[in-house]
Design an enzyme around this catalytic site. Structure first.
Site, short mmCIF file in Angstrom:
data_model
loop_
_atom_site.label_atom_id
_atom_site.label_comp_id
_atom_site.label_asym_id
_atom_site.label_seq_id
_atom_site.Cartn_x
_atom_site.Cartn_y
_atom_site.Cartn_z
N ARG A 1 0.85 -1.19 0.00
CA ARG A 1 0.00 0.00 0.00
C ARG A 1 0.88 1.24 0.00
O ARG A 1 1.92 1.28 0.66
CB ARG A 1 -0.90 0.05 1.25
CG ARG A 1 -2.19 -0.78 1.14
CD ARG A 1 -3.17 -0.15 0.17
NE ARG A 1 -4.41 -0.89 0.06
CZ ARG A 1 -4.64 -1.86 -0.80
NH1 ARG A 1 -3.69 -2.26 -1.62
NH2 ARG A 1 -5.83 -2.45 -0.88
N ASP B 1 5.05 -0.61 -6.80
CA ASP B 1 3.75 -0.84 -7.41
C ASP B 1 2.65 -0.05 -6.72
O ASP B 1 1.62 0.21 -7.33
CB ASP B 1 3.41 -2.34 -7.36
CG ASP B 1 2.10 -2.66 -8.06
OD1 ASP B 1 2.00 -2.37 -9.27
OD2 ASP B 1 1.19 -3.21 -7.41
N GLU C 1 -2.48 7.81 -5.31
CA GLU C 1 -2.68 7.26 -6.66
C GLU C 1 -3.91 7.88 -7.31
O GLU C 1 -4.92 8.08 -6.63
CB GLU C 1 -2.87 5.74 -6.58
CG GLU C 1 -1.67 5.00 -6.04
CD GLU C 1 -1.94 3.51 -5.84
OE1 GLU C 1 -3.07 3.05 -6.16
OE2 GLU C 1 -1.06 2.80 -5.34
N HIS D 1 -0.03 -0.17 -9.50
CA HIS D 1 -0.82 -0.95 -8.56
C HIS D 1 -1.49 -2.14 -9.25
O HIS D 1 -2.69 -2.37 -9.14
CB HIS D 1 -1.88 -0.08 -7.89
CG HIS D 1 -2.31 -0.57 -6.54
ND1 HIS D 1 -2.71 0.26 -5.52
CD2 HIS D 1 -2.40 -1.83 -6.04
CE1 HIS D 1 -3.03 -0.45 -4.46
NE2 HIS D 1 -2.85 -1.74 -4.75
#
Length: 375
Positions: A211, A231, A236, A253
């Site tokens: 996260r 990632d 985001e 992600h």
């Protein structure tokens, strides 16, 4: 006759109509666009991570069941759902194997690219839950030394050896797999703080496929490392340009986006909803699943690490996900980020790949340990 129920489903949920259509009327919408106006006649809401499920969305609607086909929980106000008597189900663990394979694939790629031997490297796993346990298993199979950090488990278990966070951060490669929490004894927001990152040395590698926010990104961008694999990001899709430009692999992600992980999430929620409505599940949807990949044959080189890399390259290439959003214009990157998530190409987890057995039984056993099917 189909029950007179209505289900609103994020259109990124794979096989949504095939799975859920015998339960009632299906309405699919982009997750970010689902609003209260779409739920006025809805009995069930099924989402991924882009829908904020809270009082604003659900108040004055007949929704009695909410299912999330992803493992993150920060988009769902569980306290509100409980108070309102709305049943909630989250597909915990559905994408754990996909994320673990993302991490291990990147680690093997780095070993080849940087020229190091994995059997001589240590891996610090911070958070040893669904994903962390699978990363641990695969890393052990590759001969790595593993350091496990998980305070909640350490307090509850006596047979497992855990280390404190500072010790885990001494590993050659560090990968985080905790949930994102901001309160409580084990809060993880900025767990890798600026002070913790000051202890990182230039030969170390940091991976975040958990996260955004677990690592202080502003400090991370200033931390000298051998490599960063990222990632998951804060804010985001408006990712930090300095950290983005410093990452060797920057992906939007999608570590948990293997098709099998998405299917597992959909199926888990489907079965929970069938149980909620006391309806017998129907397997007819399986006829729509795509065919499995063709068997992989390999001629061994005598270098186990190189041969594993050769096989993994035929299964999934994280560098292609990086290239898909890679640009010097960060605004363009933000736009590509969301588009690529919604139009993610298909790849399958390792257990869906068949490897033709080699003459080396030790290597075959390694492939079994990693999760491949051999013929």
């Amino acid at each position: 006759m189909k029950p007179s129920r209505t289900l609103v489903i994020d259109d990124a949920v794979p096989f949504a109509k095939e799975l859920f259509s015998h339960l009632g009327k299906i309405i699919t919408l982009p997750g970010k666009e689902i609003g209260a106006e779409h739920l006025q006649n809805a009995d069930a809401l099924i989402v991924r991570s882009r829908t904020q499920v809270n009082a604003t969305l659900l108040e004055h609607t007949p929704v009695s069941f909410v299912g999330s086909t992803v493992v993150g929980l920060d988009h769902v106000d569980q306290a509100y759902l409980k108070k309102q008597g709305i049943e909630f189900y989250s597909a915990q663990g559905c994408n754990a194997n996909s994320v673990a394979e993302y991490v291990i694939t990147n680690i093997v790629n780095l070993a080849i690219e940087k020229g190091f031997d994995l059997t001589e490297k240590s891996l610090g796993i911070i958070g040893v839950g669904h994903v962390g346990k699978l990363v641990e298993k695969k890393a052990h199979a590759l001969g790595m030394t593993v350091l496990l950090n998980d305070p909640p488990r350490a307090r509850q278990e006596t047979e497992k050896t855990f280390v404190d966070l500072d010790t885990a951060l001494e590993a050659d490669i560090i990968t985080v797999h905790t949930p994102l929490t901001k309160s409580g004894q084990d809060a993880t927001y900025h767990l890798l703080s600026a002070d913790k990152l000051k202890k990182i040395l230039p030969h170390q590698i940091i991976i975040n496929a958990a996260r955004g926010g677990i690592i202080d990104e502003h400090a991370w961008a200033k931390t000298p490392t051998l490599s960063n694999i990222i990632d998951c990001w804060e804010n985001e899709p408006n990712i930090d340009p300095d950290l983005y430009n410093k990452a060797d692999i920057a992906t939007p992600h999608i570590a948990g986006h293997a098709l099998d992980a998405k299917i597992a999430g959909s199926e888990m929620v489907y079965e929970a909803l069938c149980q909620h409505w006391k309806i017998t599940p129907d397997d007819a949807w399986r006829q729509y699943l795509p065919p499995l990949p063709k068997p992989i044959s390999i001629t061994l080189s005598g270098n186990q690490q190189k041969d594993i890399h050769t096989i993994l390259q035929q299964c999934y290439r994280p560098q292609e996900d990086d290239t898909a959003i890679r640009t010097s214009n960060i605004i363009t990157t933000h736009k590509k980020y969301e588009y690529y998530r919604r139009h993610y190409p298909e790849h399958r987890e390792w257990h869906q790949h068949t490897i033709i057995k080699t003459g080396d039984e030790t290597f075959n056993n390694l492939l079994y340990s990693l999760g491949f099917h051999l013929i």
